[in-house]
Design an enzyme around this catalytic site. Structure first.
Site, PDB file in Angstrom:
ATOM      1  N   LYS A  13       0.823  -1.217   0.000  1.00  0.00           N
ATOM      2  CA  LYS A  13       0.000   0.000   0.000  1.00  0.00           C
ATOM      3  C   LYS A  13       0.859   1.270   0.000  1.00  0.00           C
ATOM      4  CE  LYS A  13      -2.022  -1.120   3.869  1.00  0.00           C
ATOM      5  NZ  LYS A  13      -1.297  -2.389   4.151  1.00  0.00           N
ATOM      6  N   ARG A  88      -9.901   0.742   8.159  1.00  0.00           N
ATOM      7  CA  ARG A  88      -9.419  -0.590   8.497  1.00  0.00           C
ATOM      8  C   ARG A  88     -10.455  -1.387   9.278  1.00  0.00           C
ATOM      9  NH1 ARG A  88      -3.600   0.366   8.331  1.00  0.00           N
ATOM     10  NH2 ARG A  88      -2.398  -1.464   8.897  1.00  0.00           N
ATOM     11  N   ARG A 123      11.836  -4.897   5.000  1.00  0.00           N
ATOM     12  CA  ARG A 123      11.344  -3.511   4.884  1.00  0.00           C
ATOM     13  C   ARG A 123      12.203  -2.555   5.711  1.00  0.00           C
ATOM     14  NH1 ARG A 123       5.136  -1.726   5.424  1.00  0.00           N
ATOM     15  NH2 ARG A 123       5.162  -2.806   7.436  1.00  0.00           N
ATOM     16  N   ARG A 156      11.001  -1.013  11.320  1.00  0.00           N
ATOM     17  CA  ARG A 156       9.843  -0.788  12.189  1.00  0.00           C
ATOM     18  C   ARG A 156       9.767  -1.877  13.246  1.00  0.00           C
ATOM     19  NH1 ARG A 156       4.667   0.295   8.489  1.00  0.00           N
ATOM     20  NH2 ARG A 156       3.696  -0.898  10.154  1.00  0.00           N
ATOM     21  N   ARG A 167      -0.655  -8.871  13.286  1.00  0.00           N
ATOM     22  CA  ARG A 167      -1.270  -7.884  12.386  1.00  0.00           C
ATOM     23  C   ARG A 167      -2.036  -8.570  11.256  1.00  0.00           C
ATOM     24  NH1 ARG A 167       3.855  -4.908  10.918  1.00  0.00           N
ATOM     25  NH2 ARG A 167       2.557  -3.701   9.502  1.00  0.00           N
TER      26      ARG A 167
HETATM   27  P1  ADP Z   1       0.947  -1.624   7.299  1.00  0.00           P
HETATM   28  O1  ADP Z   1       0.877  -0.694   6.109  1.00  0.00           O
HETATM   29  O2  ADP Z   1       2.202  -2.415   7.297  1.00  0.00           O
HETATM   30  O3  ADP Z   1      -0.256  -2.453   7.449  1.00  0.00           O
HETATM   31  P2  ADP Z   1       0.466   0.754   8.863  1.00  0.00           P
HETATM   32  O4  ADP Z   1       1.605   1.689   8.881  1.00  0.00           O
HETATM   33  O5  ADP Z   1      -0.687   1.060   7.968  1.00  0.00           O
HETATM   34  O6  ADP Z   1       1.036  -0.702   8.568  1.00  0.00           O
HETATM   35  O7  ADP Z   1      -0.111   0.544  10.320  1.00  0.00           O
HETATM   36  C1  ADP Z   1       0.726   0.278  11.407  1.00  0.00           C
HETATM   37  C2  ADP Z   1      -0.106   0.261  12.688  1.00  0.00           C
HETATM   38  O8  ADP Z   1      -0.715   1.536  12.872  1.00  0.00           O
HETATM   39  C3  ADP Z   1      -1.257  -0.733  12.696  1.00  0.00           C
HETATM   40  O9  ADP Z   1      -0.848  -2.021  13.113  1.00  0.00           O
HETATM   41  C4  ADP Z   1      -2.193  -0.065  13.713  1.00  0.00           C
HETATM   42  O10 ADP Z   1      -1.732  -0.273  15.040  1.00  0.00           O
HETATM   43  C5  ADP Z   1      -2.030   1.410  13.399  1.00  0.00           C
HETATM   44  N1  ADP Z   1      -2.993   1.890  12.391  1.00  0.00           N
HETATM   45  C6  ADP Z   1      -2.703   2.448  11.191  1.00  0.00           C
HETATM   46  N2  ADP Z   1      -3.820   2.787  10.531  1.00  0.00           N
HETATM   47  C7  ADP Z   1      -4.859   2.430  11.325  1.00  0.00           C
HETATM   48  C8  ADP Z   1      -6.276   2.494  11.204  1.00  0.00           C
HETATM   49  N3  ADP Z   1      -6.860   3.000  10.108  1.00  0.00           N
HETATM   50  N4  ADP Z   1      -7.026   2.021  12.222  1.00  0.00           N
HETATM   51  C9  ADP Z   1      -6.458   1.521  13.333  1.00  0.00           C
HETATM   52  N5  ADP Z   1      -5.133   1.417  13.511  1.00  0.00           N
HETATM   53  C10 ADP Z   1      -4.327   1.869  12.521  1.00  0.00           C
HETATM   54  P1  ADP Z   2       2.167  -1.840   3.214  1.00  0.00           P
HETATM   55  O1  ADP Z   2       2.109  -0.335   3.214  1.00  0.00           O
HETATM   56  O2  ADP Z   2       0.987  -2.457   2.526  1.00  0.00           O
HETATM   57  O3  ADP Z   2       2.390  -2.420   4.567  1.00  0.00           O
HETATM   58  P2  ADP Z   2       4.752  -1.523   1.858  1.00  0.00           P
HETATM   59  O4  ADP Z   2       4.448  -0.729   0.639  1.00  0.00           O
HETATM   60  O5  ADP Z   2       5.458  -0.860   2.965  1.00  0.00           O
HETATM   61  O6  ADP Z   2       3.406  -2.283   2.352  1.00  0.00           O
HETATM   62  O7  ADP Z   2       5.579  -2.810   1.379  1.00  0.00           O
HETATM   63  C1  ADP Z   2       6.041  -3.779   2.329  1.00  0.00           C
HETATM   64  C2  ADP Z   2       7.456  -4.185   1.951  1.00  0.00           C
HETATM   65  O8  ADP Z   2       7.424  -4.927   0.722  1.00  0.00           O
HETATM   66  C3  ADP Z   2       8.405  -3.020   1.710  1.00  0.00           C
HETATM   67  O9  ADP Z   2       9.690  -3.421   2.102  1.00  0.00           O
HETATM   68  C4  ADP Z   2       8.324  -2.807   0.194  1.00  0.00           C
HETATM   69  O10 ADP Z   2       9.524  -2.225  -0.335  1.00  0.00           O
HETATM   70  C5  ADP Z   2       8.146  -4.231  -0.307  1.00  0.00           C
HETATM   71  N1  ADP Z   2       7.308  -4.329  -1.516  1.00  0.00           N
HETATM   72  C6  ADP Z   2       6.234  -3.572  -1.864  1.00  0.00           C
HETATM   73  N2  ADP Z   2       5.697  -3.975  -3.039  1.00  0.00           N
HETATM   74  C7  ADP Z   2       6.468  -5.041  -3.450  1.00  0.00           C
HETATM   75  C8  ADP Z   2       6.424  -5.895  -4.604  1.00  0.00           C
HETATM   76  N3  ADP Z   2       5.497  -5.762  -5.567  1.00  0.00           N
HETATM   77  N4  ADP Z   2       7.368  -6.875  -4.681  1.00  0.00           N
HETATM   78  C9  ADP Z   2       8.305  -7.030  -3.712  1.00  0.00           C
HETATM   79  N5  ADP Z   2       8.405  -6.252  -2.615  1.00  0.00           N
HETATM   80  C10 ADP Z   2       7.483  -5.263  -2.475  1.00  0.00           C
END
Ligand code: ADP
Ligand code: ADP
Ligand code: ZN
Length: 212
Positions: A13, A88, A123, A156, A167
């Site tokens: 994302k 979410r 990551r 992270r 998660r």
């Molecule tokens: P990822 O993209 O890897 O899923 P995020 O950075 O979006 O991680 O989220 C990291 C953490 O931040 C989540 O595990 C949660 O604790 C919190 N968080 C982020 N967005 C939301 C949301 N919309 N609602 C509730 N918690 C959130």
């Molecule tokens: P999210 O916001 O959904 O948690 P991220 O965009 O941070 O996900 O991506 C999670 C990890 O995977 C990061 O280290 C990113 O660089 C890597 N990543 C994202 N898209 C791809 C892909 N298409 N193939 C391989 N690695 C990816």
């Protein structure tokens, strides 16, 4: 163009939001990045969020809706925005609707749980602007330095394997239902996440009608 990016942790994302921001010239709104910034700055929101984030749980809906409502009301969102990681929960999606936030497309980035752990252990994120990198799939130009703002990259805390598993559980239990919610409203577009970053980006642009 008001977009939502939906998908499990690690689906891509944040990575896709960065590409779309540039290509569509609209801001990306990452609640995760906003919460991490609040934690760094020691604000009341950051203090409320810390326990939940550290343990892979969702931050309470009211905290999230306050920060999102304030952000989408900013002038830079008039031509559109990309919500990354929000809504979410069903309650968050309903709250957006109740507040009259119009959504054009909800893009669900599909990925198998099995792929996710490798993504998360590799990551690295910018400690300042939140940009997301991967040590193999998407390395920065200079090791450990953000391409966008020059700050140091960090791991992270919640990307530790046991927190990632939590998660993922939370995603399946609380977030995945949003696919049905938006499918019923004719807004859901699904895109294969297990392909190259560029390939997924092309598919997203097609899915939202931004590319022939
Ligand atoms: P990822 O993209 O890897 O899923 P995020 O950075 O979006 O991680 O989220 C990291 C953490 O931040 C989540 O595990 C949660 O604790 C919190 N968080 C982020 N967005 C939301 C949301 N919309 N609602 C509730 N918690 C959130
Ligand atoms: P999210 O916001 O959904 O948690 P991220 O965009 O941070 O996900 O991506 C999670 C990890 O995977 C990061 O280290 C990113 O660089 C890597 N990543 C994202 N898209 C791809 C892909 N298409 N193939 C391989 N690695 C990816
Ligand atoms: Zn940066």
């Amino acid at each position: 163009m008001n977009l939502i990016l939906l998908g499990a942790p690690g689906a891509g994302k944040g990575t896709q939001a960065e590409l779309l921001m540039e290509k569509l010239s609209i801001p990306g709104i990452s609640t995760g990045n906003m919460l991490r910034e609040a934690m760094r700055n020691g604000t009341p929101v950051g203090e409320k969020a810390k326990y939940y984030m550290d343990n892979g749980l969702l931050v309470p809906d009211d905290v999230i809706m306050d920060i999102v409502a304030e952000r989408v009301a900013q002038p830079d969102c008039v031509n559109g925005f990309i919500l990354d990681g929000v809504p979410r929960t069903l309650a968050q999606a309903e709250a957006l609707e109740a507040r009259g936030v119009r959504i054009d497309h909800v893009v669900s980035i599909e990925i198998d749980d099995a792929v996710i752990e490798g993504r998360m252990t590799g990551r690295r994120v910018c400690g300042k602007c939140g940009a997301s990198y991967h040590i193999v799939a998407n390395p920065p130009k200079v090791e450990n330095v953000c391409d966008l703002c020059g700050s140091e990259l960090v791991t992270r805390k919640d990307d530790a394997p046991e927190t990632v598993r939590k998660r993922l559980e939370v995603y399946h239990a609380q977030t995945e239902v949003l696919k049905d919610f938006y499918a019923k409203r004719g807004k859901l577009r699904t895109v294969e996440g297990n392909q190259t970053i560029e390939g997924a980006n092309e598919d997203i642009l097609k899915a939202i009608g931004a590319k022939a």
